[in-house]
Design a protein around this motif. Structure first.
Motif, PDB file in Angstrom:
ATOM      1  N   ILE A 188      -9.550 -29.326  37.866  1.00 29.09           N
ATOM      2  CA  ILE A 188      -8.714 -28.177  38.169  1.00 29.09           C
ATOM      3  C   ILE A 188      -8.353 -27.410  36.897  1.00 29.09           C
ATOM      4  O   ILE A 188      -8.489 -27.902  35.780  1.00 29.09           O
ATOM      5  CB  ILE A 188      -7.417 -28.585  38.896  1.00 29.09           C
ATOM      6  CG1 ILE A 188      -6.455 -29.282  37.920  1.00 29.09           C
ATOM      7  CG2 ILE A 188      -7.700 -29.462  40.085  1.00 29.09           C
ATOM      8  CD1 ILE A 188      -5.046 -29.347  38.444  1.00 29.09           C
ATOM      9  N   THR A 189      -7.867 -26.212  37.104  1.00 33.72           N
ATOM     10  CA  THR A 189      -7.288 -25.405  36.043  1.00 33.72           C
ATOM     11  C   THR A 189      -5.877 -25.016  36.456  1.00 33.72           C
ATOM     12  O   THR A 189      -5.642 -24.653  37.619  1.00 33.72           O
ATOM     13  CB  THR A 189      -8.129 -24.150  35.754  1.00 33.72           C
ATOM     14  OG1 THR A 189      -7.400 -23.307  34.856  1.00 33.72           O
ATOM     15  CG2 THR A 189      -8.440 -23.389  37.026  1.00 33.72           C
TER      16      THR A 189
ATOM     17  N   LEU B 237      -8.558 -31.306  33.329  1.00 35.24           N
ATOM     18  CA  LEU B 237      -7.530 -30.283  33.427  1.00 35.24           C
ATOM     19  C   LEU B 237      -7.775 -29.207  32.375  1.00 35.24           C
ATOM     20  O   LEU B 237      -7.999 -29.510  31.207  1.00 35.24           O
ATOM     21  CB  LEU B 237      -6.156 -30.932  33.212  1.00 35.24           C
ATOM     22  CG  LEU B 237      -4.922 -30.042  33.241  1.00 35.24           C
ATOM     23  CD1 LEU B 237      -4.677 -29.554  34.660  1.00 35.24           C
ATOM     24  CD2 LEU B 237      -3.720 -30.832  32.736  1.00 35.24           C
ATOM     25  N   LYS B 238      -7.742 -27.950  32.799  1.00 36.59           N
ATOM     26  CA  LYS B 238      -7.896 -26.835  31.863  1.00 36.59           C
ATOM     27  C   LYS B 238      -6.764 -25.848  32.072  1.00 36.59           C
ATOM     28  O   LYS B 238      -6.143 -25.791  33.125  1.00 36.59           O
ATOM     29  CB  LYS B 238      -9.244 -26.136  32.062  1.00 36.59           C
ATOM     30  CG  LYS B 238     -10.456 -26.966  31.686  1.00 36.59           C
ATOM     31  CD  LYS B 238     -11.738 -26.161  31.856  1.00 36.59           C
ATOM     32  CE  LYS B 238     -12.958 -26.975  31.449  1.00 36.59           C
ATOM     33  NZ  LYS B 238     -14.216 -26.197  31.601  1.00 36.59           N
ATOM     34  N   ILE B 239      -6.542 -25.038  31.045  1.00 37.90           N
ATOM     35  CA  ILE B 239      -5.548 -23.976  31.147  1.00 37.90           C
ATOM     36  C   ILE B 239      -5.929 -22.862  30.186  1.00 37.90           C
ATOM     37  O   ILE B 239      -6.245 -23.107  29.026  1.00 37.90           O
ATOM     38  CB  ILE B 239      -4.119 -24.497  30.855  1.00 37.90           C
ATOM     39  CG1 ILE B 239      -3.115 -23.336  30.923  1.00 37.90           C
ATOM     40  CG2 ILE B 239      -4.052 -25.198  29.510  1.00 37.90           C
ATOM     41  CD1 ILE B 239      -1.672 -23.783  30.853  1.00 37.90           C
ATOM     42  N   THR B 240      -5.942 -21.623  30.686  1.00 39.19           N
ATOM     43  CA  THR B 240      -6.274 -20.468  29.841  1.00 39.19           C
ATOM     44  C   THR B 240      -5.226 -19.360  29.953  1.00 39.19           C
ATOM     45  O   THR B 240      -5.240 -18.425  29.168  1.00 39.19           O
ATOM     46  CB  THR B 240      -7.642 -19.879  30.214  1.00 39.19           C
ATOM     47  OG1 THR B 240      -7.606 -19.414  31.569  1.00 39.19           O
ATOM     48  CG2 THR B 240      -8.747 -20.923  30.060  1.00 39.19           C
ATOM     49  N   LYS B 241      -4.319 -19.490  30.950  1.00 37.99           N
ATOM     50  CA  LYS B 241      -3.273 -18.482  31.127  1.00 37.99           C
ATOM     51  C   LYS B 241      -1.900 -19.111  30.890  1.00 37.99           C
ATOM     52  O   LYS B 241      -1.650 -20.249  31.279  1.00 37.99           O
ATOM     53  CB  LYS B 241      -3.335 -17.890  32.539  1.00 37.99           C
ATOM     54  CG  LYS B 241      -4.615 -17.133  32.838  1.00 37.99           C
ATOM     55  CD  LYS B 241      -4.593 -16.572  34.249  1.00 37.99           C
ATOM     56  CE  LYS B 241      -5.880 -15.814  34.567  1.00 37.99           C
ATOM     57  NZ  LYS B 241      -5.861 -15.276  35.967  1.00 37.99           N
TER      58      LYS B 241
ATOM     59  N   PRO C 208      -6.107 -31.044  27.537  1.00 37.93           N
ATOM     60  CA  PRO C 208      -6.585 -29.892  26.754  1.00 37.93           C
ATOM     61  C   PRO C 208      -6.083 -30.046  25.324  1.00 37.93           C
ATOM     62  O   PRO C 208      -4.913 -30.366  25.107  1.00 37.93           O
ATOM     63  CB  PRO C 208      -5.927 -28.695  27.460  1.00 37.93           C
ATOM     64  CG  PRO C 208      -5.620 -29.176  28.835  1.00 37.93           C
ATOM     65  CD  PRO C 208      -5.322 -30.640  28.712  1.00 37.93           C
ATOM     66  N   LEU C 209      -6.924 -29.822  24.333  1.00 33.43           N
ATOM     67  CA  LEU C 209      -6.573 -30.163  22.960  1.00 33.43           C
ATOM     68  C   LEU C 209      -5.530 -29.232  22.353  1.00 33.43           C
ATOM     69  O   LEU C 209      -4.495 -29.680  21.872  1.00 33.43           O
ATOM     70  CB  LEU C 209      -7.841 -30.182  22.095  1.00 33.43           C
ATOM     71  CG  LEU C 209      -8.866 -31.251  22.484  1.00 33.43           C
ATOM     72  CD1 LEU C 209     -10.058 -31.218  21.539  1.00 33.43           C
ATOM     73  CD2 LEU C 209      -8.235 -32.636  22.484  1.00 33.43           C
TER      74      LEU C 209
ATOM     75  N   VAL D  70      -0.128 -26.099  23.587  1.00 36.68           N
ATOM     76  CA  VAL D  70       0.858 -25.585  22.642  1.00 36.68           C
ATOM     77  C   VAL D  70       1.144 -24.110  22.891  1.00 36.68           C
ATOM     78  O   VAL D  70       2.292 -23.673  22.941  1.00 36.68           O
ATOM     79  CB  VAL D  70       0.387 -25.803  21.191  1.00 36.68           C
ATOM     80  CG1 VAL D  70       1.329 -25.119  20.221  1.00 36.68           C
ATOM     81  CG2 VAL D  70       0.297 -27.279  20.882  1.00 36.68           C
ATOM     82  N   LYS D  71       0.097 -23.331  23.062  1.00 35.07           N
ATOM     83  CA  LYS D  71       0.247 -21.886  23.185  1.00 35.07           C
ATOM     84  C   LYS D  71       0.611 -21.447  24.596  1.00 35.07           C
ATOM     85  O   LYS D  71       1.339 -20.459  24.771  1.00 35.07           O
ATOM     86  CB  LYS D  71      -1.055 -21.208  22.768  1.00 35.07           C
ATOM     87  CG  LYS D  71      -1.499 -21.505  21.340  1.00 35.07           C
ATOM     88  CD  LYS D  71      -2.850 -20.875  21.064  1.00 35.07           C
ATOM     89  CE  LYS D  71      -3.336 -21.199  19.659  1.00 35.07           C
ATOM     90  NZ  LYS D  71      -4.684 -20.635  19.388  1.00 35.07           N
TER      91      LYS D  71
END
Length: 367
Positions: A89-90, A113-117, A136-137, A141-142
């Motif tokens: 999932i993201t 698990l991913k996250i870009t937003k 996610p590495l 943080v961001k």
């Protein structure tokens, strides 16, 4: 006259306070709720005659809502999706909930698990009982700047290298995984962390500076790992610690001043739990830095194969009430003392050494 004014002000305050309290309402069920979901408005109060709820809470069990999140209102602030087979999932899929604060994704068989937003308001994330092998590495943080509580118990995490946790974390629970070692720098950004649980992992050693930056850490749980020794300075940079637990490990050796400067900012009671390890000989220099504050420390040793001699008796006498379980800690050797309690040891020939200046050792190099 002044007394009348005071009485009037107090009475007005009481009436006003009672009026404010009366405007608060219990959670309100939401009628348009997906099947197998529990939906409600929470933190509700009345303002200017109208009911206003600050939080929208959705809890779904085996409801298959992950593929149809559009059925949930965009102002959802608390969301629990439990018991689905999500796999990969993201977190971007939840970005439509622009006010989301708490997200529970436990028991969903999540593998990656991913996250870009960015999720600017998310302060609680529960990933318990999934199949995650890594985080996610750098993205956390961001993109999760407000996160304060992260739970990822009962997953398949094996390493923490290069992971950058969100800097506002206060509680981090990674227990019941397969983590082999908290390496140098794993927690370097977590200057607000107060609770860290690494119990039930596969940790074999503690890097001497693994916890160096955790100046506000109060509770550290390392129970049920495979730690064999505590190197000098292993916990020397934990000034706020009040509870350190290392029960059910394989510890045989405690290095000199392994606990140096531990808890120097915390003036309440401290506990150091070392029960059920493989400590045979406890050397005085391993714990002598604690003696200067023995009135606020509690040290536990039961369940270790203690070798009972003059040295052990002198440690007991010097520690005093700091050694909390002397009356229930059994001698394992020599054979003629096997089964005796450490609290009952009495060697008339033992001579106590002149007490060192433990105070200097305890605080040296800290301030």
């Amino acid at each position: 006259m002044a007394m009348k004014i005071i009485i009037f002000v107090v009475a007005t305050f009481v009436l006003f306070a009672g009026d404010v309290i009366s405007k608060r309402y219990p959670p309100m069920p939401i009628e348009d709720c997906p099947e197998r979901c529990y939906c409600r408005d929470v933190d509700c109060l009345k303002e200017k005659g109208e009911l206003f709820c600050r939080e929208v809470d959705f809890i779904c069990f085996n409801a298959n809502v992950a593929d149809r999140l559009d059925v949930l209102p965009v102002n959802t602030t608390r969301l629990s999706i439990i018991g689905e087979n999500m796999g990969h999932i993201t977190l971007d899929m939840f970005s439509r909930f622009f006010e989301l604060k708490k997200l529970n994704l436990s028991q969903n068989s999540i593998r990656s698990l991913k996250i870009t937003k960015a999720m600017r308001f998310l302060d609680f994330l529960n990933l318990d009982n999934n199949r995650l092998c890594y985080f996610p590495l750098e993205e956390m943080v961001k993109l999760l700047p407000a996160l304060k509580i992260l739970k990822a118990r009962h997953n398949n995490l094996t390493f923490l290298h290069d992971i950058q946790f969100p800097p506002r974390l206060v509680r981090l629970d990674l227990s019941n995984n397969h983590i082999e070692s908290p390496v140098k720098g794993s927690f370097r950004r977590l200057k607000k962390l107060e609770f860290l649980n690494l119990a039930n992992n596969s940790i074999r050693e503690i890097h001497p500076v693994a916890f160096r930056h955790l100046k506000k850490l109060q509770i550290l749980d390392l129970d049920r790992n495979q730690i064999t020794q505590l190197l000098p300075g292993s916990f020397a940079h934990l000034p706020s610690i009040s509870f350190l637990s290392l029960r059910h490990n394989r510890i045989e050796f405690i290095g000199q001043k392994a606990f140096r400067q531990i808890g120097v900012r915390w003036h309440g009671q401290h506990q150091i739990r070392l029960e059920h390890n493989r400590i045979k000989i406890l050397r005085k220099e391993s714990i002598d830095v604690l003696f200067s504050r023995r009135d606020i420390y509690s040290l536990y040793l039961a369940g270790n194969p203690i070798f009972c001699d003059c040295g052990m008796m002198l440690i007991r006498d010097t520690a005093g009430d700091m050694l909390r379980d002397a009356d229930t800690t059994l001698c394992h050797s020599p054979s003629d003392l096997k089964g005796f309690y450490v609290g009952d040891l009495d060697f008339p020939g033992c001579v106590e050494e002149e007490e060192d200046n433990y105070e200097d050792d305890y605080y040296d190099d800290y301030y």
